[in-house]
Design a protein around this motif. Sequence first.
Motif, PDB file in Angstrom:
ATOM      1  N   LEU A   3       0.850  -1.189   0.000  1.00  6.94           N
ATOM      2  CA  LEU A   3       0.000   0.000   0.000  1.00  6.94           C
ATOM      3  C   LEU A   3       0.885   1.239   0.000  1.00  6.94           C
ATOM      4  CD1 LEU A   3      -2.733  -1.007   2.580  1.00  6.94           C
ATOM      5  CD2 LEU A   3      -2.677  -1.371   0.110  1.00  6.94           C
ATOM      6  N   ILE A   4       0.524   2.202  -0.820  1.00  2.20           N
ATOM      7  CA  ILE A   4       1.310   3.440  -0.917  1.00  2.20           C
ATOM      8  C   ILE A   4       1.086   4.290   0.331  1.00  2.20           C
ATOM      9  CG2 ILE A   4       1.769   5.521  -2.292  1.00  2.20           C
ATOM     10  CD1 ILE A   4       2.303   2.788  -3.719  1.00  2.20           C
ATOM     11  N   ARG A   5      -0.156   4.478   0.649  1.00  2.00           N
ATOM     12  CA  ARG A   5      -0.464   5.257   1.845  1.00  2.00           C
ATOM     13  C   ARG A   5      -1.379   4.436   2.750  1.00  2.00           C
ATOM     14  NH1 ARG A   5      -3.871   8.077  -1.766  1.00  2.00           N
ATOM     15  NH2 ARG A   5      -2.780  10.039  -1.749  1.00  2.00           N
ATOM     16  N   HIS A   6      -1.523   4.877   3.987  1.00  3.60           N
ATOM     17  CA  HIS A   6      -2.346   4.154   4.949  1.00  3.60           C
ATOM     18  C   HIS A   6      -3.833   4.308   4.641  1.00  3.60           C
ATOM     19  CE1 HIS A   6       0.434   2.954   8.372  1.00  3.60           C
ATOM     20  NE2 HIS A   6       1.185   3.207   7.311  1.00  3.60           N
ATOM     21  N   VAL A   7      -4.542   3.226   4.842  1.00  2.00           N
ATOM     22  CA  VAL A   7      -6.000   3.245   4.721  1.00  2.00           C
ATOM     23  C   VAL A   7      -6.570   3.484   6.121  1.00  2.00           C
ATOM     24  CG1 VAL A   7      -8.047   1.850   4.200  1.00  2.00           C
ATOM     25  CG2 VAL A   7      -6.001   1.707   2.723  1.00  2.00           C
ATOM     26  N   LEU A   8      -7.574   4.362   6.209  1.00  2.00           N
ATOM     27  CA  LEU A   8      -8.177   4.692   7.498  1.00  2.00           C
ATOM     28  C   LEU A   8      -9.508   3.951   7.649  1.00  2.00           C
ATOM     29  CD1 LEU A   8      -8.577   6.345  10.100  1.00  2.00           C
ATOM     30  CD2 LEU A   8      -9.339   8.259   8.688  1.00  2.00           C
ATOM     31  N   PRO A   9      -9.573   2.951   8.515  1.00  2.00           N
ATOM     32  CA  PRO A   9     -10.843   2.255   8.724  1.00  2.00           C
ATOM     33  C   PRO A   9     -11.840   3.174   9.434  1.00  2.00           C
ATOM     34  CG  PRO A   9      -8.984   0.984   9.600  1.00  2.00           C
ATOM     35  CD  PRO A   9      -8.496   2.371   9.331  1.00  2.00           C
ATOM     36  N   VAL A  10     -13.025   3.332   8.828  1.00  2.00           N
ATOM     37  CA  VAL A  10     -14.098   4.125   9.433  1.00  2.00           C
ATOM     38  C   VAL A  10     -15.228   3.155   9.767  1.00  2.00           C
ATOM     39  CG1 VAL A  10     -15.855   5.904   9.027  1.00  2.00           C
ATOM     40  CG2 VAL A  10     -13.496   6.237   8.192  1.00  2.00           C
ATOM     41  N   ILE A  11     -15.528   3.041  11.030  1.00  2.00           N
ATOM     42  CA  ILE A  11     -16.499   2.038  11.483  1.00  2.00           C
ATOM     43  C   ILE A  11     -17.769   2.741  11.930  1.00  2.00           C
ATOM     44  CG2 ILE A  11     -16.911   0.212  13.179  1.00  2.00           C
ATOM     45  CD1 ILE A  11     -13.868  -0.278  13.152  1.00  2.00           C
ATOM     46  N   LEU A  12     -18.861   2.420  11.249  1.00  2.00           N
ATOM     47  CA  LEU A  12     -20.132   3.089  11.537  1.00  2.00           C
ATOM     48  C   LEU A  12     -20.894   2.297  12.594  1.00  2.00           C
ATOM     49  CD1 LEU A  12     -21.258   4.027   7.901  1.00  2.00           C
ATOM     50  CD2 LEU A  12     -19.764   5.293   9.481  1.00  2.00           C
ATOM     51  N   SER A  13     -21.098   2.947  13.719  1.00  2.00           N
ATOM     52  CA  SER A  13     -21.712   2.253  14.854  1.00  2.00           C
ATOM     53  C   SER A  13     -23.011   2.928  15.293  1.00  2.00           C
ATOM     54  CB  SER A  13     -20.716   2.208  16.017  1.00  2.00           C
ATOM     55  OG  SER A  13     -21.325   1.684  17.161  1.00  2.00           O
ATOM     56  N   GLY A  14     -23.734   3.454  14.318  1.00  2.00           N
ATOM     57  CA  GLY A  14     -24.931   4.215  14.661  1.00  2.00           C
ATOM     58  C   GLY A  14     -26.201   3.397  14.793  1.00  2.00           C
ATOM     59  N   GLY A  15     -26.146   2.113  14.468  1.00  3.92           N
ATOM     60  CA  GLY A  15     -27.367   1.290  14.468  1.00  3.92           C
ATOM     61  C   GLY A  15     -27.994   1.158  15.840  1.00  3.92           C
ATOM     62  N   SER A  16     -29.294   0.969  15.845  1.00  5.38           N
ATOM     63  CA  SER A  16     -29.995   0.886  17.134  1.00  5.38           C
ATOM     64  C   SER A  16     -31.187  -0.055  17.037  1.00  5.38           C
ATOM     65  CB  SER A  16     -30.467   2.262  17.562  1.00  5.38           C
ATOM     66  OG  SER A  16     -31.404   2.751  16.613  1.00  5.38           O
ATOM     67  N   GLY A  17     -31.027  -1.131  16.302  1.00  2.45           N
ATOM     68  CA  GLY A  17     -32.167  -2.015  16.042  1.00  2.45           C
ATOM     69  C   GLY A  17     -32.549  -2.877  17.229  1.00  2.45           C
ATOM     70  N   THR A  18     -33.712  -3.482  17.115  1.00  5.23           N
ATOM     71  CA  THR A  18     -34.207  -4.371  18.162  1.00  5.23           C
ATOM     72  C   THR A  18     -34.584  -5.714  17.554  1.00  5.23           C
ATOM     73  OG1 THR A  18     -36.403  -3.469  17.840  1.00  5.23           O
ATOM     74  CG2 THR A  18     -35.090  -2.509  19.605  1.00  5.23           C
ATOM     75  N   THR A  45     -15.006  -6.144  14.176  1.00  2.00           N
ATOM     76  CA  THR A  45     -14.792  -5.180  13.086  1.00  2.00           C
ATOM     77  C   THR A  45     -13.476  -4.429  13.301  1.00  2.00           C
ATOM     78  OG1 THR A  45     -17.187  -4.950  12.914  1.00  2.00           O
ATOM     79  CG2 THR A  45     -15.857  -3.286  11.795  1.00  2.00           C
ATOM     80  N   LEU A  46     -13.225  -4.044  14.551  1.00  2.00           N
ATOM     81  CA  LEU A  46     -11.959  -3.360  14.866  1.00  2.00           C
ATOM     82  C   LEU A  46     -10.762  -4.263  14.582  1.00  2.00           C
ATOM     83  CD1 LEU A  46     -13.007  -1.760  18.282  1.00  2.00           C
ATOM     84  CD2 LEU A  46     -12.189  -0.466  16.301  1.00  2.00           C
ATOM     85  N   GLU A  47     -10.936  -5.559  14.913  1.00  2.00           N
ATOM     86  CA  GLU A  47      -9.815  -6.488  14.774  1.00  2.00           C
ATOM     87  C   GLU A  47      -9.457  -6.796  13.319  1.00  2.00           C
ATOM     88  OE1 GLU A  47     -10.846  -9.905  17.134  1.00  2.00           O
ATOM     89  OE2 GLU A  47     -10.814  -8.739  18.983  1.00  2.00           O
ATOM     90  N   ARG A  48     -10.415  -6.541  12.403  1.00  2.00           N
ATOM     91  CA  ARG A  48     -10.151  -6.874  10.998  1.00  2.00           C
ATOM     92  C   ARG A  48      -8.917  -6.180  10.446  1.00  2.00           C
ATOM     93  NH1 ARG A  48     -16.005  -5.690   9.165  1.00  2.00           N
ATOM     94  NH2 ARG A  48     -16.912  -7.461  10.269  1.00  2.00           N
ATOM     95  N   THR A  49      -8.691  -4.943  10.895  1.00  2.00           N
ATOM     96  CA  THR A  49      -7.558  -4.183  10.349  1.00  2.00           C
ATOM     97  C   THR A  49      -6.487  -3.904  11.393  1.00  2.00           C
ATOM     98  OG1 THR A  49      -8.725  -2.118  10.827  1.00  2.00           O
ATOM     99  CG2 THR A  49      -9.011  -3.046   8.623  1.00  2.00           C
ATOM    100  N   VAL A 112     -14.815   2.276   4.730  1.00  2.00           N
ATOM    101  CA  VAL A 112     -16.009   2.407   5.558  1.00  2.00           C
ATOM    102  C   VAL A 112     -16.622   1.025   5.772  1.00  2.00           C
ATOM    103  CG1 VAL A 112     -18.318   3.423   5.698  1.00  2.00           C
ATOM    104  CG2 VAL A 112     -16.418   4.731   4.674  1.00  2.00           C
ATOM    105  N   MET A 113     -16.885   0.690   7.030  1.00  2.00           N
ATOM    106  CA  MET A 113     -17.480  -0.620   7.339  1.00  2.00           C
ATOM    107  C   MET A 113     -18.574  -0.470   8.391  1.00  2.00           C
ATOM    108  SD  MET A 113     -14.104  -3.063   7.699  1.00  2.00           S
ATOM    109  CE  MET A 113     -13.150  -1.932   8.734  1.00  2.00           C
ATOM    110  N   ILE A 198     -19.930  -1.619   2.535  1.00  2.00           N
ATOM    111  CA  ILE A 198     -18.475  -1.497   2.730  1.00  2.00           C
ATOM    112  C   ILE A 198     -17.921  -0.708   1.544  1.00  2.00           C
ATOM    113  CG2 ILE A 198     -16.322  -2.756   3.128  1.00  2.00           C
ATOM    114  CD1 ILE A 198     -18.000  -5.185   3.917  1.00  2.00           C
ATOM    115  N   PHE A 199     -17.205   0.379   1.829  1.00  2.00           N
ATOM    116  CA  PHE A 199     -16.775   1.298   0.776  1.00  2.00           C
ATOM    117  C   PHE A 199     -15.304   1.668   0.955  1.00  2.00           C
ATOM    118  CE2 PHE A 199     -21.223   2.356   1.909  1.00  2.00           C
ATOM    119  CZ  PHE A 199     -21.848   1.981   0.723  1.00  2.00           C
TER     120      PHE A 199
END
Lengths: 351, 351
Positions: A3-18, A45-49, A112-113, A198-199
């Motif tokens: 990889l040329i530059r670092h990839v920044l993992p962005v983890i979306l944790s906004g869900g609130s389902g039941t 999810t954190l551990e993936r990267t 983005v995950m 995932i983007f």
Amino acid sequence: MTLIRHVLPVILSGGSGTRLWPLSKRDLPKQFLPLISSRSMLQLTLERTAGIPGYSTPLIVASEQHLDIIERQVVGAGIAHAGIILEPVGRNTAAAIALAALYSDPDDILLVMPSDHAIANPKTLLDAVADVLPLAEQDCLVTFGIAPTAPETGFGYIKRGAALIGSAFQADAFIEKPDATTAASFLSSGEYSWNAGIFLFRAGLYLSTLADLAPEIYSACAEAVQRGRSHAAGHFFPEAESLRRSPSMSVDYAIMEKAGHVAVRPIELGWSDIGSWDALTDYLEKNGDIVDPRTLVIESRNCLVKSHGPKVAVVGLDDIIVVATNDGVLVMPRGQSQRVKEVVERLDEEG
Amino acid sequence: MTLIRHVLPVILSGGSGTRLWPLSKRDLPKQFLPLISSRSMLQLTLERTAGIPGYSTPLIVASEQHLDIIERQVVGAGIAHAGIILEPVGRNTAAAIALAALYSDPDDILLVMPSDHAIANPKTLLDAVADVLPLAEQDCLVTFGIAPTAPETGFGYIKRGAALIGSAFQADAFIEKPDATTAASFLSSGEYSWNAGIFLFRAGLYLSTLADLAPEIYSACAEAVQRGRSHAAGHFFPEAESLRRSPSMSVDYAIMEKAGHVAVRPIELGWSDIGSWDALTDYLEKNGDIVDPRTLVIESRNCLVKSHGPKVAVVGLDDIIVVATNDGVLVMPRGQSQRVKEVVERLDEEG
């Protein structure tokens, strides 16, 4: 490939389902639960990267009410550090990603995950990221597309167009929740992937595209970040009043369906959104154990038995889902877990 | 018919089964649980004779470890007072009744009842007691016999002989736990009743018969009462060392099967020993509601759903038993509840 530059993992944790009642609740949504391992979905999810060369410290976008549990889970996952953007109000994924992009350097490549999906083969994701990194650097919004295994009507589908580099394709169309006939035709055509949320894209590209296609989201988020406050611990609090002005829209609807420079990279992740007890059962049948080792299951077959509290004993049953906590117990046949919605509605009515 | 002298209800509360796990436990056996009403089985037993003319204050024989819960339940049942004999060690029903008889006046007529059986028609019992009181006064050991409704192999049977007064019969034989063929022949003959452990006799007659047929039980109990100590609150503590010397034997085996002056009074009580979850389910189907109103049961049929703790939701199931507490959850099909024994054994192994 390096990889040329670092990839920044962005983890979306906004869900609130039941949908996973009685385990998931409004104050303890799915991402914080140890559903497929002893670690929570967020921790997995954190551990993936984590510790993977080429990836930087992850950035979590979450509701501010979940700060405590996120901090505990970051520590519990053995992650040295994670940035956390704490939303005072949820405004869906287009805004959540915008906050992360605004908080980052415009040239950062964001991976983005969702925080609450299962991926049985995380290595495959990392390989695919490496494959399409040049596309992302060349100002393409890259999505990772899951090979559909059933004519699901609850997912979004992405249609493949012309081939690009890195085993990716131009994304010709995004179709959200098709009817059953359409879903079946998508499945048989072989030209469609599921949109797993995932983007990979450059922060600056996302923001310029957002400013173009959804300017109200862009301006509200930009102001919320500008007026926000940082905390020494690496927490960032966007300003509430500005963020509240943002339309609430998914990234698919606000950006992906409309942008002209979108690619899809098909991928075999062993993916599940764990969107219901049936989805979890199916996933665990392929990738784990559907019987919680702390439970007692005698002469029973194909039963999901989970407990986060009482000792559960199941005797002589087939194809049943049993989930127990100290507060609630759910018992239902497999194949009916969409009806948990009904249960939660009835419980809400009762208060 | 007017009763000449008061009948003394003797309630045997020594049971300690776990067949109703997870509700019943060694420190909270069946008699203390509200299984068929909001009141416990012990409370319902106390209420059967409470305030009925001709009946005196009840006498409970129980394990001393249950003193607190018994006191609470006596108060909760609205019973002004109950004598309690607190056994330091359990020695089965022959000894428990002996302690009660020794603690009473020899001329007291004792109505002995288990504390953990259901009786849908308690008035019928009182009428039958009135009918056979002359027999008891004439020095007969009277048992009340339940009309069998199935070829049960787990119960004791009593064979009727010559007719006596008060719609009673001489008891010709006691047969404990017959095999299935024998049980079926008993059922079809119409000459047999189930032994429900409900007895009426003079205290002095019981003791003289015991001294004759089981002298070791008699002497151990007599010494335990002689050396015992009373407590101002109406509690009596038999002396442990003496009682420990008593053989552990059921009243049926020690007395009823062998004595020559035993009568059986057939009776329709709507009786159940609530000896398993299936027995409770059957009883509640006839006399109550098999769904606990605090639970949520959607599109399900013939399910017993009980909770003493978590909110239980059952969706789309037929003929299932679901019982939940804060400590344990049991899920099994109806008709298999004899397997709870297996569950409890496995849990014991696990500690």
